[in-house]
Design an enzyme around this catalytic site. Structure first.
Site, PDB file in Angstrom:
ATOM      1  N   TRP A 101       2.473   2.003  -3.596  1.00 18.50           N
ATOM      2  CA  TRP A 101       1.359   0.831  -2.103  1.00 18.50           C
ATOM      3  C   TRP A 101       1.775  -0.508  -2.304  1.00 18.50           C
ATOM      4  O   TRP A 101       1.775  -1.092  -1.243  1.00 18.50           O
ATOM      5  CB  TRP A 101      -0.330   1.664  -2.514  1.00 18.50           C
ATOM      6  CG  TRP A 101      -0.805   2.668  -1.480  1.00 18.50           C
ATOM      7  CD1 TRP A 101      -1.116   3.928  -2.745  1.00 18.50           C
ATOM      8  CD2 TRP A 101      -0.377   4.120  -1.225  1.00 18.50           C
ATOM      9  NE1 TRP A 101      -0.969   5.349  -2.265  1.00 18.50           N
ATOM     10  CE2 TRP A 101      -0.307   5.271  -1.213  1.00 18.50           C
ATOM     11  CE3 TRP A 101       1.213   3.632   0.258  1.00 18.50           C
ATOM     12  CZ2 TRP A 101      -0.100   6.409  -0.216  1.00 18.50           C
ATOM     13  CZ3 TRP A 101       0.749   4.427   1.524  1.00 18.50           C
ATOM     14  CH2 TRP A 101       0.261   5.682   1.078  1.00 18.50           C
ATOM     15  N   ASP A 168      -5.772  -5.028  -2.747  1.00 19.57           N
ATOM     16  CA  ASP A 168      -5.912  -3.686  -1.584  1.00 19.57           C
ATOM     17  C   ASP A 168      -7.073  -2.381  -2.874  1.00 19.57           C
ATOM     18  O   ASP A 168      -6.278  -2.145  -4.046  1.00 19.57           O
ATOM     19  CB  ASP A 168      -4.687  -2.919  -2.036  1.00 19.57           C
ATOM     20  CG  ASP A 168      -4.715  -1.514  -1.188  1.00 19.57           C
ATOM     21  OD1 ASP A 168      -5.304  -1.055  -1.459  1.00 19.57           O
ATOM     22  OD2 ASP A 168      -3.369  -0.815  -0.967  1.00 19.57           O
ATOM     23  N   LYS A 192     -10.419   6.741   0.856  1.00 25.64           N
ATOM     24  CA  LYS A 192     -10.552   7.364  -0.146  1.00 25.64           C
ATOM     25  C   LYS A 192     -11.654   7.315  -1.013  1.00 25.64           C
ATOM     26  O   LYS A 192     -12.805   8.284  -1.731  1.00 25.64           O
ATOM     27  CB  LYS A 192     -10.035   5.807  -1.258  1.00 25.64           C
ATOM     28  CG  LYS A 192      -8.383   6.432  -0.593  1.00 25.64           C
ATOM     29  CD  LYS A 192      -7.607   7.422  -1.254  1.00 25.64           C
ATOM     30  CE  LYS A 192      -6.169   7.218  -0.804  1.00 25.64           C
ATOM     31  NZ  LYS A 192      -5.293   5.929  -0.706  1.00 25.64           N
TER      32      LYS A 192
HETATM   33  C1  LIG Z   1      -4.239   5.987   0.535  1.00 21.30           C
HETATM   34  C2  LIG Z   1      -3.843   3.818   0.228  1.00 21.30           C
HETATM   35  C3  LIG Z   1      -2.858   3.533   0.519  1.00 21.30           C
HETATM   36  C4  LIG Z   1      -2.180   3.850   1.892  1.00 21.30           C
HETATM   37  O1  LIG Z   1      -3.515   4.056   3.755  1.00 21.30           O
HETATM   38  P1  LIG Z   1      -2.907   4.250   4.518  1.00 21.30           P
HETATM   39  O2  LIG Z   1      -4.830   4.082   5.097  1.00 21.30           O
HETATM   40  O3  LIG Z   1      -2.529   5.395   4.621  1.00 21.30           O
HETATM   41  O4  LIG Z   1      -2.427   3.443   4.814  1.00 21.30           O
HETATM   42  C5  LIG Z   1      -2.984   2.283   0.065  1.00 21.30           C
HETATM   43  N1  LIG Z   1      -3.174   1.495  -0.877  1.00 21.30           N
HETATM   44  C6  LIG Z   1      -3.609   1.919  -1.959  1.00 21.30           C
HETATM   45  C7  LIG Z   1      -4.413   1.489  -3.130  1.00 21.30           C
HETATM   46  C8  LIG Z   1      -4.137   3.830  -1.369  1.00 21.30           C
HETATM   47  O5  LIG Z   1      -4.940   4.595  -1.996  1.00 21.30           O
END
Ligand SMILES: *Cc1c(COP(=O)(O)O)cnc(C)c1O
Length: 354
Positions: A101, A168, A192
């Site tokens: 990511w 993030d 998540k």
């Molecule tokens: C799942 C995830 C993403 C991507 O998220 P999307 O909503 O599918 O774009 C980005 N960063 C992390 C740390 C993730 O776990």
């Protein structure tokens, strides 16, 4: 019976939230209308949005001067929106490269300016969190990923940075207390730890915006969404509603401090078994182990079929590791009860005894 759901994302949500959400699909607020067939500008939905924002602020102790917005496009859209909104023309940014990511976030920033990768764990397939790196003082912002969902590593101490700080937090937001005032932008895809896929939570310090000198496309400008209370266009009403319910569930439990302790107990239980049981081995560096995603290998491949049968029969779902790591990954987000972790630990013991 409901399965023990260790899926990495989309993933487990509290059972009572799912029940309330299904009721609202048929009859929301006892108005004999569905949540998803009323105007997003009607009072019942505006109340949902207000409540969701209020709960985020309350649960995370968001200081004054920050806005909370709900966007679309996933965390992946934020990989692009962050540099568009923070990087000056011909600007610079620093990133840690701690997984797939982070790498995608870096790729988007590179389209707009100079990116310095200050910490990089790609040399060992991202099994640790780089530390002790220097962040140049002339960058527009520093970006990191708090929890690397695929590799099971988690930042325990965030670095001090001379620049703006962006994170993030998709896979560990609301799982532990963080000092929001250290950050200028935090973003997290809902799926998540908060709700269904379809909305992204962004917490942004208002004063850092509007300084790039760049013409930002309307939909990609944080100020567009801040000024319209996340209703510049039709918001994803269902994911926001379910997120609100999950946050209310968390508040009723006692909040982030309470769930943080439970998450630590769950992690201790599972890592304890991985370290004790000679058949298993953790893949992440011990000091960087994630409390959300636990990655481990089975040392004896001849026992694979037996293990897979055991966990399948025990009603366990979603523990196959990501294809880039292999082995197993047990994701234990807020809604996972410790009893489910115990079920997994019990079959690991059983495999050893067989
Ligand atoms: C799942 C995830 C993403 C991507 O998220 P999307 O909503 O599918 O774009 C980005 N960063 C992390 C740390 C993730 O776990």
């Amino acid at each position: 019976m409901k399965k023990h759901n260790f899926s990495a994302g989309p993933c487990i949500l509290p059972q009572e939230v799912l029940k309330q959400a299904s009721d609202a699909i048929l009859n929301f607020n006892n108005d004999n209308l569905s949540l998803i067939e009323i105007s997003h500008r009607s009072k019942p939905f505006v109340d949902v949005m207000d409540k969701a924002v209020e709960l985020v602020k309350e649960l995370l102790n968001v200081p004054k001067g920050y806005s909370v917005i709900f966007l679309q496009g996933g965390a992946s859209m934020e990989f692009l929106m962050v540099p568009l909104n923070l990087m000056k023309i011909n600007g610079k940014a620093a990133y840690t490269n701690t997984g797939a990511w982070a790498k995608k976030a870096i790729a988007e920033a590179k389209n707009l300016g100079d990116v310095t990768v200050v910490g990089d764990s790609s040399d060992t397939n991202y099994n640790y969190i780089p530390k002790g790196y220097e962040i140049p003082s002339d960058v527009d912002y520093f970006h990191c990923t708090s929890n690397n969902t695929i590799y099971g590593t988690q930042v325990k101490d965030f670095p001090n940075t001379p620049s703006l700080m962006v994170c993030d937090m998709s896979s560990d937001i609301f799982s532990r207390m963080v000092d929001i005032s250290k950050f200028d932008i935090i973003y997290a895809g809902a799926q998540k730890n908060m709700g269904p896929a379809g909305t992204t939570l962004v917490i942004v310090k208002d004063e850092v915006l509007g300084k790039t000198g760049r013409n930002i496309p309307t939909m990609l400008d944080y100020n567009t969404h801040i000024s319209k209370g996340s209703m510049f266009n039709t918001p994803p009403v269902f994911p926001i509603y379910v997120s609100m319910l999950t946050l209310q569930w968390l508040k009723d439990l006692g909040g982030v401090e309470v769930i943080e302790k439970v998450n630590q107990e769950k992690a201790n239980l599972l890592y304890g078994e991985i370290d004790r049981n000679p058949l298993f081995e953790g893949t992440a560096a011990k000091e960087d182990r994630s409390n959300m995603n636990v990655c481990f290998l089975l040392n004896d491949s001849s026992k694979e079929d037996a293990f897979n049968t055991l966990w399948n029969d025990a009603g366990i779902n979603g523990i196959k590791g990501h294809r880039s790591v292999g082995g197993y990954r047990a994701s234990m987000y807020n809604a996972m009860p410790i009893e489910s972790v115990q079920v997994l630990v019990d079959i690991m013991k059983k495999l050893e005894q067989n």
